[in-house]
Design a protein around this motif. Structure first.
Motif, PDB file in Angstrom:
ATOM      1  N   VAL A 107      38.382  40.454  39.040  1.00  0.00           N
ATOM      2  CA  VAL A 107      39.338  39.626  39.781  1.00  0.00           C
ATOM      3  C   VAL A 107      40.526  40.491  40.183  1.00  0.00           C
ATOM      4  O   VAL A 107      40.896  41.442  39.488  1.00  0.00           O
ATOM      5  N   HIS A 111      38.705  37.623  32.251  1.00  0.00           N
ATOM      6  CA  HIS A 111      38.073  38.540  33.193  1.00  0.00           C
ATOM      7  C   HIS A 111      38.935  39.792  33.355  1.00  0.00           C
ATOM      8  O   HIS A 111      40.139  39.766  33.121  1.00  0.00           O
ATOM      9  N   LEU A 134      40.782  32.316  35.430  1.00  0.00           N
ATOM     10  CA  LEU A 134      40.716  33.772  35.570  1.00  0.00           C
ATOM     11  C   LEU A 134      40.857  34.491  34.233  1.00  0.00           C
ATOM     12  O   LEU A 134      40.479  35.662  34.108  1.00  0.00           O
ATOM     13  N   PHE A 185      41.097  42.364  35.461  1.00  0.00           N
ATOM     14  CA  PHE A 185      42.004  41.949  36.542  1.00  0.00           C
ATOM     15  C   PHE A 185      42.857  43.118  37.016  1.00  0.00           C
ATOM     16  O   PHE A 185      43.314  43.935  36.207  1.00  0.00           O
ATOM     17  N   PHE A 199      44.000  35.289  45.514  1.00  0.00           N
ATOM     18  CA  PHE A 199      43.249  35.795  44.372  1.00  0.00           C
ATOM     19  C   PHE A 199      41.803  35.902  44.816  1.00  0.00           C
ATOM     20  O   PHE A 199      41.253  34.967  45.418  1.00  0.00           O
ATOM     21  N   ALA A 237      37.710  37.258  43.744  1.00  0.00           N
ATOM     22  CA  ALA A 237      36.830  37.463  42.588  1.00  0.00           C
ATOM     23  C   ALA A 237      35.470  37.946  43.051  1.00  0.00           C
ATOM     24  O   ALA A 237      35.014  37.628  44.157  1.00  0.00           O
ATOM     25  N   ILE A 294      33.137  32.392  39.167  1.00  0.00           N
ATOM     26  CA  ILE A 294      34.411  31.684  39.317  1.00  0.00           C
ATOM     27  C   ILE A 294      34.352  30.815  40.567  1.00  0.00           C
ATOM     28  O   ILE A 294      34.079  31.303  41.666  1.00  0.00           O
TER      29      ILE A 294
END
Length: 306
Positions: free
Chosen positions: A205, A151, A148, A153, A128, A130, A136
Motif C-alpha cells: 500500500v 500491510h 490498511l 506501506f 491511497f 494498493a 483490499i
C-alpha cells in the motif's frame, strides 16, 4: 603627474560616472532589474521525475522571462528540505512549494508571500493505492483506512503534503499509526516512485498526490491490473507559488505584483495554457497564508514544524 595628464584623467572619470548613472532608468523596473540583479531564480519541490520538472519549469522560465522582461532561470534541488533552505538563503526567489514546505519556508523567511495556486489546489486530495493482490476493497470513508493496517506501506517524501502529511493525518483520524503497518514505513521520495513501488509489489500500500496519479493513469504509465486506487481523501489546500519578500527591492517597485498578475493571467494565451496543462490545471488563482492554517496545525502535531 603633469597638469595635462591630470586633466585628462578627471575628464575620463567624469564621463565614466555619467555613463554609469545613465545605464538604467530608476523609473523602469525592468531596467533596474537587469542592471541590479540580472536573473530571477525559480524553483520547485522535487516531487516528480526530474526530467518532467525540467521540462515544466524550463517552459515556465521562458514564459516569465518574456512577460517580465528579465532573465528567469530554473534551478533544481535535491530534496524538499533543500528547496526550503535555498529559499531561506535567497538562492531561490520564487518557488512552487507544496503546502507543508510553503509553511516551513514562511516560518523561516518572515514576509514571504503566497501569491498564486492552481485551481485544483484549493480542493486538493491524496489517493491511497494498493496492490490488486492484497484483497483490499474500495474504502468509503476515512474510518475505513483501518483496513490498511497490517500491510507494508510507503509514503512519498517525508515532508510532502500530499504524499505524507495529510495522508498521515487521515490515517490518524482512522486510528491507524505508522507502527501498525507491516515492517518499517517507507519514504519513496516522490509520487511517481510511490506508484511504481506498489505496482512492483515492493510495498502493498502507498499514498500519493491525486493529480499525479490521475495523470499517470491517463497516460497509461500505471499498470492498473497490479495497483489500483482504494481511497481518495477529503480536500485540503496544497501547492502554491511563494515569493521572497525582497523581490521588489531586487527587481524594482511593483515586481511582485507583476509576477502575480503574470501567473494569474497565464490562461489568457496559448503558451500559458500549454504550461498549465503540464501543471494539470486550468488556471492559477489568488491565494493567501490563511489557506494553509490546517496544514500548519497538522504539521505541528506531527512535529514537522517548530
Amino acid at each position: 603627474m603633469k597638469r595635462e595628464s591630470m586633466h585628462r584623467l578627471l575628464v575620463f572619470v567624469a564621463i565614466a560616472l555619467l555613463a554609469s548613472s545613465c545605464a538604467s532608468s530608476p523609473g523602469d523596473p525592468r531596467g533596474d532589474a537587469a542592471s541590479r540583479e540580472g536573473t530571477l531564480i525559480i524553483g520547485a519541490i522535487p516531487d516528480q521525475d526530474p526530467q518532467e520538472l525540467q521540462r515544466t519549469y524550463g517552459e515556465v522560465s521562458e514564459y516569465l522571462s518574456d512577460r517580465l522582461g528579465v532573465p528567469v532561470r530554473y534551478v533544481p534541488v535535491t530534496d524538499y528540505t533543500a528547496s526550503v533552505t535555498a529559499f531561506r538563503q535567497g538562492g531561490l526567489q520564487l518557488v512552487f512549494f507544496g503546502g507543508l514546505t510553503g509553511v516551513q519556508a514562511r516560518a523561516q523567511v518572515p514576509g514571504a508571500l503566497p501569491i498564486a495556486q492552481r485551481d485544483i489546489d484549493a480542493s486538493f486530495r491524496s489517493v491511497f493505492v494498493a496492490g490488486t493482490d492484497t484483497g483490499i476493497d474500495q474504502i468509503d470513508d476515512v474510518s475505513g483506512l483501518r483496513a490498511l493496517a497490517g500491510h507494508s506501506f510507503t509514503f512519498g517524501s517525508e515532508t510532502s503534503t500530499s504524499g505524507r502529511l495529510m495522508p498521515q493525518h487521515f490515517l490518524s483520524e482512522a486510528g491507524v499509526e505508522p507502527g501498525q503497518f507491516s515492517g518499517n514505513v517507507g519514504y519513496s521520495g516522490s509520487h511517481d516512485a510511490t506508484a511504481k513501488l506498489v505496482e512492483a509489489g515492493s510495498y502493498q500500500v502507498g499514498t500519493l498526490n491525486a493529480a499525479v496519479w490521475d495523470e499517470r493513469v491517463r497516460a497509461g504509465e500505471i499498470d492498473t491490473d497490479k495497483v489500483r486506487e482504494v481511497f481518495r481523501t477529503p480536500p485540503y489546500h496544497d501547492y502554491h507559488w511563494l515569493a521572497r519578500p525582497d523581490l521588489d527591492e531586487r527587481f524594482g517597485t511593483g515586481f511582485t505584483q507583476r509576477v502575480t498578475e503574470t501567473l494569474l493571467g497565464m490562461d489568457g494565451d496559448e503558451a500559458g495554457r500549454q504550461i498549465l496543462d503540464l501543471f494539470q490545471a486550468n488556471r492559477f488563482i489568488p491565494t493567501e497564508a490563511a489557506n494553509y492554517t490546517q496544514i500548519e496545525s497538522v504539521a505541528r502535531a506531527l512535529g514537522l514544524l517548530n
